[in-house]
Design a protein around this motif. Structure first.
Motif, short mmCIF file in Angstrom:
data_model
loop_
_atom_site.label_atom_id
_atom_site.label_comp_id
_atom_site.label_asym_id
_atom_site.label_seq_id
_atom_site.Cartn_x
_atom_site.Cartn_y
_atom_site.Cartn_z
N PRO A 183 0.84 -1.10 0.02
CA PRO A 183 -0.04 0.02 0.05
C PRO A 183 0.97 1.25 0.11
O PRO A 183 0.59 2.38 -0.76
CB PRO A 183 -0.81 -0.17 1.32
CG PRO A 183 -0.69 -1.52 1.64
CD PRO A 183 0.32 -2.00 1.21
N GLU A 184 1.70 1.34 0.99
CA GLU A 184 2.75 2.42 0.98
C GLU A 184 3.46 2.64 -0.40
O GLU A 184 3.63 3.78 -0.91
CB GLU A 184 3.72 2.56 2.12
CG GLU A 184 4.40 3.85 2.38
CD GLU A 184 5.31 3.67 3.73
OE1 GLU A 184 4.92 4.27 4.47
OE2 GLU A 184 6.26 2.81 3.73
N GLU A 185 3.96 1.53 -0.76
CA GLU A 185 4.71 1.59 -2.38
C GLU A 185 3.77 2.21 -3.43
O GLU A 185 4.19 2.94 -3.99
CB GLU A 185 5.25 0.40 -2.60
CG GLU A 185 6.48 -0.04 -1.65
CD GLU A 185 7.15 -1.42 -2.18
OE1 GLU A 185 6.41 -2.15 -2.88
OE2 GLU A 185 8.12 -1.71 -1.60
N ILE A 186 2.55 1.57 -3.29
CA ILE A 186 1.69 2.12 -4.42
C ILE A 186 1.64 3.61 -4.38
O ILE A 186 1.43 4.17 -5.38
CB ILE A 186 0.16 1.39 -4.44
CG1 ILE A 186 0.71 0.08 -4.81
CG2 ILE A 186 -0.48 2.14 -5.38
CD1 ILE A 186 -0.69 -0.93 -4.74
N ILE A 187 1.30 4.10 -3.06
CA ILE A 187 0.86 5.52 -3.02
C ILE A 187 2.08 6.25 -3.28
O ILE A 187 2.19 7.20 -3.69
CB ILE A 187 0.48 5.68 -1.55
CG1 ILE A 187 -0.71 5.07 -1.26
CG2 ILE A 187 0.48 7.40 -1.17
CD1 ILE A 187 -1.26 5.22 0.34
N HIS A 188 3.34 5.87 -2.67
CA HIS A 188 4.53 6.65 -3.13
C HIS A 188 5.03 6.70 -4.52
O HIS A 188 5.24 7.77 -5.15
CB HIS A 188 5.79 6.00 -2.28
CG HIS A 188 7.00 6.53 -2.58
ND1 HIS A 188 8.00 6.02 -3.42
CD2 HIS A 188 7.67 7.37 -1.98
CE1 HIS A 188 9.12 6.73 -3.51
NE2 HIS A 188 8.97 7.43 -2.60
N ASP A 189 4.77 5.70 -5.21
CA ASP A 189 4.99 5.64 -6.87
C ASP A 189 4.06 6.44 -7.41
O ASP A 189 4.71 7.26 -8.12
CB ASP A 189 4.88 4.00 -7.08
CG ASP A 189 5.95 3.26 -6.62
OD1 ASP A 189 6.92 3.80 -6.09
OD2 ASP A 189 5.76 2.02 -6.92
N ALA A 190 2.78 6.57 -7.08
CA ALA A 190 1.92 7.30 -7.52
C ALA A 190 2.09 8.93 -7.41
O ALA A 190 2.03 9.87 -8.17
CB ALA A 190 0.48 7.07 -7.14
N ALA A 191 2.61 9.12 -6.07
CA ALA A 191 2.89 10.56 -5.80
C ALA A 191 4.14 11.07 -6.59
O ALA A 191 4.19 12.22 -6.88
CB ALA A 191 3.12 10.76 -4.26
#
Length: 320
Positions: free
Chosen positions: A256-264
């Motif tokens: 979850p954190e990786e998806i949010i970070h990559d999108a940001a």
């Protein structure tokens, strides 16, 4: 004898220097920890004004003062010792407790969203009071109970940020954060609830521009209160979701954190300017979406449990 006195003075000077260094370290750490708790602080400031609604304007500031004193007691007499004991004897429990608090914030935020879209009312009906003193005491007690939950989350966030520091620095950081946030929050709350009175006073002034500003304050306060409530709800979902995402990462659920970070990062990289701001906004939005999902699920479960409990009472006439 002089040499003994000189040695004692050297020791005192060394202790004073160590204390000053620790205080500087604690102040810097407190600023960082307090910033991380900003979302909960916004929610705290948004929740409190409703406890003086319907009461005499003359009692608004005294009531806020009582709540502020109760909040300070919550932080310094209850939560600070508990946090230090937790840090000393069960540091492994800090992240789970943070996540539990994050889930609660997400639940509260989702409840407010459900109310906003006409899905019911989360707040229980207020009890009728014949005695104004009893009503005031009840409101103060309710506000202090709510503050205890929000303060616990603030202190847990601060503790988590300084968990690797010496216990003395941890205690100083928590004390500084607790005192600064209490003064800041309730100072702002006091200003908010008296803003309409300030506007009325200005509207009666001799200066036309001053009267215009005063009328603007009076007319604008409902909008301000509504905006604060909206910001408070968004803060609960964003902060609650962010805590859950970070906690999940700590326990090995990194996606979850990786998806949010990559999108940001992708959004920030695609923009010609304002990249850091865009990255923060996307990160906050991602955390808010997680907060809505988790809080929504919890709200549905709690509502279902409440419905199941009410059914037997409705079927049994003696229950009424």
């Amino acid at each position: 004898m002089p040499s003994g006195l000189a040695a004692l003075l050297d020791d005192v000077a060394s202790i004073a220097k160590l204390a000053a260094t620790s205080l500087d370290d604690a102040s810097a750490a407190a600023g960082k920890a307090g910033a991380k708790a900003a979302g909960v602080v916004v929610d705290d400031a948004a929740v409190t004004p409703r406890y003086v609604v319907g009461l005499s304007p003359a009692r608004e500031l005294p009531i806020i003062g009582k709540i502020a004193i109760g909040s300070l007691k919550n932080k310094l007499l209850i939560l600070l010792p508990a946090a230090l004991l937790l840090s000393a004897f069960a540091p492994w429990a800090i992240t789970p407790l943070l996540m539990l608090g994050g889930a609660y914030l997400a639940f509260e935020g989702a409840e407010k969203l459900i109310e906003a879209f006409g899905g019911g009312h989360h707040d229980a009906k207020e009890e009728a009071f014949d005695d104004l003193v009893a009503l005031e005491n009840a409101k103060v007690s309710g506000a202090i109970r709510t503050d205890l939950i929000l303060s616990a989350e603030i202190m847990a966030i601060a503790l988590n940020d300084v968990a690797d520091r010496p216990i003395l620095v941890q205690g100083m950081v928590l004390a500084i954060v607790g005192l600064a946030i209490t003064v800041g929050v309730y100072g702002v709350v006091g200003l908010i609830v008296k803003m309409d009175d300030i506007g009325l006073h200005m509207a009666k002034g001799s200066s036309a521009p001053l009267r215009g500003v005063g009328r603007g304050l009076v007319k604008g306060m409902p909008v301000v209160m509504s905006a604060i409530a909206t910001i408070g709800t968004a803060a609960m979902l964003w902060v609650g979701g962010g805590i859950l995402v970070h906690g999940a990462h700590t326990f090995g659920f990194v996606w979850p954190e990786e998806i949010i970070h990559d999108a940001a990062v992708a959004v920030a990289s695609a923009l010609p300017f304002g990249g850091p701001v865009a990255e923060w906004l996307v990160t906050a939005l991602g955390a808010g979406i997680v907060g809505v999902i988790v809080g929504g699920v919890l709200a549905v479960i709690v509502h279902q449990i409440g419905t199941m409990r009410r059914k037997p009472e409705a079927a049994d006439p003696s229950a009424h």
